[in-house]
Every structure is written in structure tokens, then in C-alpha cells.
Motif scaffolding. Structure first.
Motif, PDB file in Angstrom:
ATOM      1  N   THR A  30       0.845  -1.183   0.000  1.00 47.07           N
ATOM      2  CA  THR A  30       0.000   0.000   0.000  1.00 47.07           C
ATOM      3  C   THR A  30       0.886   1.240   0.000  1.00 47.07           C
ATOM      4  OG1 THR A  30      -1.898   1.027   1.080  1.00 47.07           O
ATOM      5  CG2 THR A  30      -0.205   0.161   2.553  1.00 47.07           C
ATOM      6  N   ARG A  38      -8.051   7.874  -0.119  1.00 48.39           N
ATOM      7  CA  ARG A  38      -9.299   7.095  -0.056  1.00 48.39           C
ATOM      8  C   ARG A  38      -9.973   7.116   1.304  1.00 48.39           C
ATOM      9  NH1 ARG A  38     -10.505   4.065  -4.840  1.00 48.39           N
ATOM     10  NH2 ARG A  38      -8.845   4.648  -6.259  1.00 48.39           N
ATOM     11  N   ARG A 153      -4.775  -6.055   2.233  1.00 45.48           N
ATOM     12  CA  ARG A 153      -4.551  -4.602   2.279  1.00 45.48           C
ATOM     13  C   ARG A 153      -5.855  -3.813   2.213  1.00 45.48           C
ATOM     14  NH1 ARG A 153      -2.398  -2.624  -3.668  1.00 45.48           N
ATOM     15  NH2 ARG A 153      -4.205  -3.324  -4.836  1.00 45.48           N
ATOM     16  N   GLN A 215     -16.842  -1.138  -0.489  1.00 41.42           N
ATOM     17  CA  GLN A 215     -17.663  -0.206  -1.281  1.00 41.42           C
ATOM     18  C   GLN A 215     -19.131  -0.293  -0.914  1.00 41.42           C
ATOM     19  OE1 GLN A 215     -17.249  -0.377  -5.479  1.00 41.42           O
ATOM     20  NE2 GLN A 215     -15.279   0.675  -5.469  1.00 41.42           N
ATOM     21  N   ASN A 252     -14.104   6.697   7.723  1.00 42.22           N
ATOM     22  CA  ASN A 252     -13.525   7.177   6.478  1.00 42.22           C
ATOM     23  C   ASN A 252     -13.895   8.652   6.335  1.00 42.22           C
ATOM     24  OD1 ASN A 252     -13.147   7.842   3.720  1.00 42.22           O
ATOM     25  ND2 ASN A 252     -13.289   5.680   3.160  1.00 42.22           N
ATOM     26  N   ASN A 279      -9.957   3.745  12.110  1.00 43.01           N
ATOM     27  CA  ASN A 279     -11.261   3.264  12.556  1.00 43.01           C
ATOM     28  C   ASN A 279     -11.060   2.383  13.790  1.00 43.01           C
ATOM     29  OD1 ASN A 279     -13.690   1.943  12.927  1.00 43.01           O
ATOM     30  ND2 ASN A 279     -14.023   1.526  10.749  1.00 43.01           N
TER      31      ASN A 279
HETATM   32  O1  UT7 Z   1     -16.558   0.748  10.529  1.00 44.79           O
HETATM   33  C1  UT7 Z   1     -17.566   0.138   9.795  1.00 44.79           C
HETATM   34  C2  UT7 Z   1     -17.864   0.884   8.609  1.00 44.79           C
HETATM   35  N1  UT7 Z   1     -16.812   0.711   7.623  1.00 44.79           N
HETATM   36  C3  UT7 Z   1     -16.764   1.536   6.651  1.00 44.79           C
HETATM   37  O2  UT7 Z   1     -17.555   2.443   6.651  1.00 44.79           O
HETATM   38  C4  UT7 Z   1     -15.813   1.325   5.527  1.00 44.79           C
HETATM   39  C5  UT7 Z   1     -16.462   1.754   4.269  1.00 44.79           C
HETATM   40  N2  UT7 Z   1     -15.681   1.603   3.048  1.00 44.79           N
HETATM   41  C6  UT7 Z   1     -14.612   2.395   2.775  1.00 44.79           C
HETATM   42  O3  UT7 Z   1     -14.214   3.204   3.583  1.00 44.79           O
HETATM   43  C7  UT7 Z   1     -13.981   2.287   1.408  1.00 44.79           C
HETATM   44  O4  UT7 Z   1     -14.815   1.538   0.576  1.00 44.79           O
HETATM   45  C8  UT7 Z   1     -12.564   1.670   1.447  1.00 44.79           C
HETATM   46  C9  UT7 Z   1     -11.589   2.639   2.068  1.00 44.79           C
HETATM   47  C10 UT7 Z   1     -12.584   0.367   2.195  1.00 44.79           C
HETATM   48  C11 UT7 Z   1     -12.071   1.377   0.025  1.00 44.79           C
HETATM   49  O5  UT7 Z   1     -12.080   2.575  -0.759  1.00 44.79           O
HETATM   50  P1  UT7 Z   1     -12.644   2.541  -2.242  1.00 44.79           P
HETATM   51  O6  UT7 Z   1     -12.479   3.888  -2.812  1.00 44.79           O
HETATM   52  O7  UT7 Z   1     -14.050   1.976  -2.151  1.00 44.79           O
HETATM   53  O8  UT7 Z   1     -11.646   1.569  -2.954  1.00 44.79           O
HETATM   54  P2  UT7 Z   1     -11.929   0.206  -3.734  1.00 44.79           P
HETATM   55  O9  UT7 Z   1     -12.288  -0.869  -2.781  1.00 44.79           O
HETATM   56  O10 UT7 Z   1     -12.885   0.486  -4.850  1.00 44.79           O
HETATM   57  O11 UT7 Z   1     -10.515  -0.112  -4.337  1.00 44.79           O
HETATM   58  C12 UT7 Z   1      -9.944   0.720  -5.360  1.00 44.79           C
HETATM   59  C13 UT7 Z   1      -8.592   0.172  -5.758  1.00 44.79           C
HETATM   60  C14 UT7 Z   1      -8.593  -1.304  -6.090  1.00 44.79           C
HETATM   61  O12 UT7 Z   1      -7.723  -1.510  -7.169  1.00 44.79           O
HETATM   62  P3  UT7 Z   1      -8.300  -1.710  -8.654  1.00 44.79           P
HETATM   63  O13 UT7 Z   1      -9.186  -2.912  -8.595  1.00 44.79           O
HETATM   64  O14 UT7 Z   1      -9.044  -0.441  -8.958  1.00 44.79           O
HETATM   65  O15 UT7 Z   1      -7.058  -1.898  -9.465  1.00 44.79           O
HETATM   66  C15 UT7 Z   1      -8.011  -1.946  -4.861  1.00 44.79           C
HETATM   67  O16 UT7 Z   1      -7.365  -3.153  -5.129  1.00 44.79           O
HETATM   68  O17 UT7 Z   1      -7.666   0.331  -4.687  1.00 44.79           O
HETATM   69  C16 UT7 Z   1      -7.025  -0.897  -4.416  1.00 44.79           C
HETATM   70  N3  UT7 Z   1      -6.711  -0.980  -2.998  1.00 44.79           N
HETATM   71  C17 UT7 Z   1      -5.577  -0.517  -2.464  1.00 44.79           C
HETATM   72  N4  UT7 Z   1      -4.490   0.061  -3.006  1.00 44.79           N
HETATM   73  C18 UT7 Z   1      -3.496   0.428  -2.192  1.00 44.79           C
HETATM   74  C19 UT7 Z   1      -7.494  -1.463  -2.016  1.00 44.79           C
HETATM   75  N5  UT7 Z   1      -6.874  -1.321  -0.832  1.00 44.79           N
HETATM   76  C20 UT7 Z   1      -5.683  -0.737  -1.088  1.00 44.79           C
HETATM   77  C21 UT7 Z   1      -4.606  -0.343  -0.285  1.00 44.79           C
HETATM   78  N6  UT7 Z   1      -3.540   0.237  -0.865  1.00 44.79           N
HETATM   79  N7  UT7 Z   1      -4.623  -0.499   1.062  1.00 44.79           N
END
Ligand code: UT7
Length: 322
Positions: A30, A38, A153, A215, A252, A279
Motif C-alpha cells: 500500500t 481514499r 490490504r 464499497q 472514512n 477506525n
Molecule cells: O466501521 C464500519 C464501517 N466501515 C466503513 O464504513 C468502511 C467503508 N468503506 C470504505 O471506507 C472504502 O470503501 C474503502 C476505504 C474500504 C475502500 O475505498 P474505495 O475507494 O471503495 O476503494 P476500492 O475498494 O474500490 O478499491 C480501489 C482500488 C482497487 O484496485 P483496482 O481494482 O481499482 O485496481 C483496490 O485493489 O484500490 C485498491 N486498494 C488498495 N491500493 C493500495 C485497495 N486497498 C488498497 C490499499 N492500498 N490499502
């Protein structure tokens, strides 16, 4: 006379070890840029050996009791919200009771994950208003680092450890203007598989690891948090314009921004600590509340709304006047 639960004091505790995004990026695939963009998270605390949910909870409780200016022995109810107890049983609340040297009181844990503190406050408020309790210690404490999959991650960068606590006291007044004015809780168990731990005593006989479809949780969080806030303000007979401070669950920064926008609430009135604590599940609301009380932002007379949403799904909100 109207009997209400008044906020007497707050406290918090964090593990000794702070872990920055850059440090995490040394072992997890990461980057600081991705995490900040994010999520808004820059730092989290990770519990070391000897630091547990009960020990952090007891440290936060000691601070809250000191701030409230009451004697520990006067606490007649302890409710501890956690998804990461020291032991499957007995309740971590009873470990905190023993650590505080309280001879006899009611003590139990509440399991509603990130909404746990809202559930705990609502139960404590009901017991106080019914006369079943007079001085309640309500704690949110977690060591999520111990149920994270450090190979994943998409989840391991999001969470941290910590504890927050409040002391609530019964007060009778003619107008009932101070204290907890309204609370509202919800659960929808159909969403179990969006945010859960893949183990447990009755299924795998293991502790398990946290799993999340981020998501989808995100989408539900914005909708549920905005609607429960409107709902609790309606129950209290107040308008969202009257809110001095919103202290939301810190999952977030983008969820906090989106919720504030939906409610037309100025970002200046939202307490944000996700950047420094990440969190911390049930600990996040009382931790953020303690930060804003101690730095002088939240003052006597302010109207404060607490709200959270998490695994289950569970969600809730509570309005209080200081
Ligand atoms: O406490 C309970 C409540 N919990 C929440 O409210 C959490 C809610 N969700 C979130 O906060 C967000 O959805 C996350 C922070 C978990 C994820 O953010 P996102 O903007 O929804 O990212 P994503 O899951 O759509 O991932 C985007 C990209 C992916 O790569 P590709 O498929 O676009 O190539 C992931 O593989 O980011 C990648 N990715 C990372 N990259 C670097 C996912 N985690 C990481 C990471 N570092 N740690």
C-alpha cells in the motif's frame, strides 16, 4: 420532574505504539497516498503485549471518572461496547470493574461492533431514566489489530486500537433541557456478509479475521447515517441547524464529508479524528468526543449528536445537551 442522563465526564486511552501509513507500507502492499486519498487516515495505534481491550478500557474509564469528579465506588453500572473482548467470557466490563476496584455494580458487554457505543449509551440511558442506575460508566474499547488479516490490504490499513469512556449521571430537573434528549437504534441482519469476522466459538472455534466488502458498506453508511440523524433530531423535536457538534463514527473521511453534505451541515461542526486514530470501531465515537471535550471545542450548553454505523448492519444516533 424530568429524570435525564447527564454527561459528567469523558476519557480516552491509546496504545503506546503509533503506526504511520509509511511504516505500514513497509510490510503491506500500500502507500501513504492511497490511504490518505481514499480514507483520510494518516496514523493508527496498535496495542502491544499487555495492552488489551479491558486494560485500555480501564485507563479510559479512570480518566472519565476523574473528569466527572465522582468516586469509582459510586458507579453502579458499567457497559462496555466491544467486538474484541479479552476473553469470550466473562465480559470485559467485569475486568474493568475489578481494575477500578468497584466492589459491586452491574457490568456487562454490548456487541454491536462500530455502533456498539451508541447501543451501550442507549441502554445506560434507559436504565438511568427508569431508576435502575444512577451513575453509569459507558466504554467503547477495541483491539481490532488482533482480528485483522495483515495480508489483506483492503482492510488492514483501515483500523486501529483504542478506548473511550464517559460517565453518565442521573439528574432531575423541571425542564429536562440537559442530558440525553433522544436516541435511536437500528439493525438489519441481512447484511451480515458485507462486514463480519469469519470465525467464532460456536462455528469455527477460532477467533477469526475481519472481512469487509468496503464499497457496499460505504454506500449503506452514508444513507443510514444521514437518515438516523434526521430521525433522532425529529424525536428530540430539534432541527439539524441547531446541532453544535456532530461526533460521528470515524471510518472514512469521505463518509464524514458525504454525510455532512447530505445533511447540509458545515464540516466545521463535525469532529474528525480518523486521521490520527483510524477506525477504532466501538471506541471511535467516545475517543472523538473526548478529544473535542479536552481541546475545548465542545462546551457546556452545546447540542451534540453522536452517531455510528457498523457490522450487522447496526446503526444509531443520540442527541445530548451538555
Ligand atoms: O466501521 C464500519 C464501517 N466501515 C466503513 O464504513 C468502511 C467503508 N468503506 C470504505 O471506507 C472504502 O470503501 C474503502 C476505504 C474500504 C475502500 O475505498 P474505495 O475507494 O471503495 O476503494 P476500492 O475498494 O474500490 O478499491 C480501489 C482500488 C482497487 O484496485 P483496482 O481494482 O481499482 O485496481 C483496490 O485493489 O484500490 C485498491 N486498494 C488498495 N491500493 C493500495 C485497495 N486497498 C488498497 C490499499 N492500498 N490499502
Amino acid at each position: 420532574m424530568i429524570r435525564r442522563s447527564i454527561l459528567l465526564g469523558t476519557g480516552s486511552a491509546l496504545p503506546v505504539r503509533a503506526v504511520s501509513n509509511a511504516e505500514l507500507a513497509q510490510t503491506v502492499d500500500t502507500s501513504d497516498e492511497w490511504i490518505v486519498e481514499r480514507t483520510g487516515i494518516r496514523n493508527r495505534y496498535i496495542a502491544g503485549e499487555g495492552e488489551t481491550t479491558a486494560s485500555l478500557g480501564a485507563d479510559a474509564a479512570r480518566q472519565a471518572i476523574a473528569a466527572a469528579g465522582v468516586a469509582a465506588q459510586d458507579i453502579d453500572l458499567i457497559i462496555l461496547a466491544t467486538a474484541t473482548p479479552d476473553q469470550t467470557f466473562p465480559a470485559a466490563a467485569t475486568k474493568v470493574q475489578a481494575a477500578l476496584g468497584i466492589d459491586d455494580c452491574v457490568a456487562f458487554d454490548v456487541a454491536a461492533v462500530c455502533s456498539g457505543f451508541l447501543y451501550a449509551v442507549t441502554v445506560a440511558d434507559s436504565m438511568i431514566r427508569s431508576g435502575a442506575a444512577n451513575r453509569a460508566l459507558v466504554i467503547g474499547s477495541e483491539t481490532f489489530s488482533r482480528i485483522l488479516d495483515w495480508e489483506d490490504r483492503t482492510t488492514c490499513v483501515l483500523f486501529g486500537d483504542g478506548a473511550g469512556a464517559i460517565v453518565l449521571g442521573a439528574e432531575e430537573s423541571v425542564d429536562g433541557k440537559r442530558g440525553i434528549l433522544a436516541a435511536k437504534l437500528h439493525a438489519d441482519g441481512r447484511h451480515n456478509q458485507l462486514l463480519y469476522v469469519d470465525g467464532g466459538p460456536s462455528t469455527t472455534q477460532t477467533v477469526g479475521k475481519l472481512r469487509m466488502r468496503g464499497q457496499e458498506v460505504f454506500r449503506h453508511a452514508v444513507v443510514n447515517l444521514a437518515s438516523v440523524l434526521r430521525e433522532v433530531m425529529d424525536v428530540a423535536g430539534l432541527s439539524t441547524d441547531e446541532i453544535d457538534w456532530l461526533v460521528p463514527h470515524q471510518a472514512n473521511a469521505r463518509i464524514l464529508d458525504a454525510t455532512a453534505r447530505k445533511l447540509k451541515l458545515s464540516p466545521d461542526r463535525v469532529v474528525v479524528t480518523v486521521d490520527r486514530h483510524a477506525n477504532t470501531s466501538a471506541a471511535s465515537v467516545p475517543l472523538a468526543l473526548d478529544v473535542a471535550m479536552r481541546d475545548g471545542r465542545i462546551k457546556m450548553g452545546d447540542l451534540v449528536v453522536l452517531e455510528a454505523m457498523g457490522g450487522g448492519f447496526t446503526w444509531g444516533a443520540c442527541v445530548l445537551r451538555l
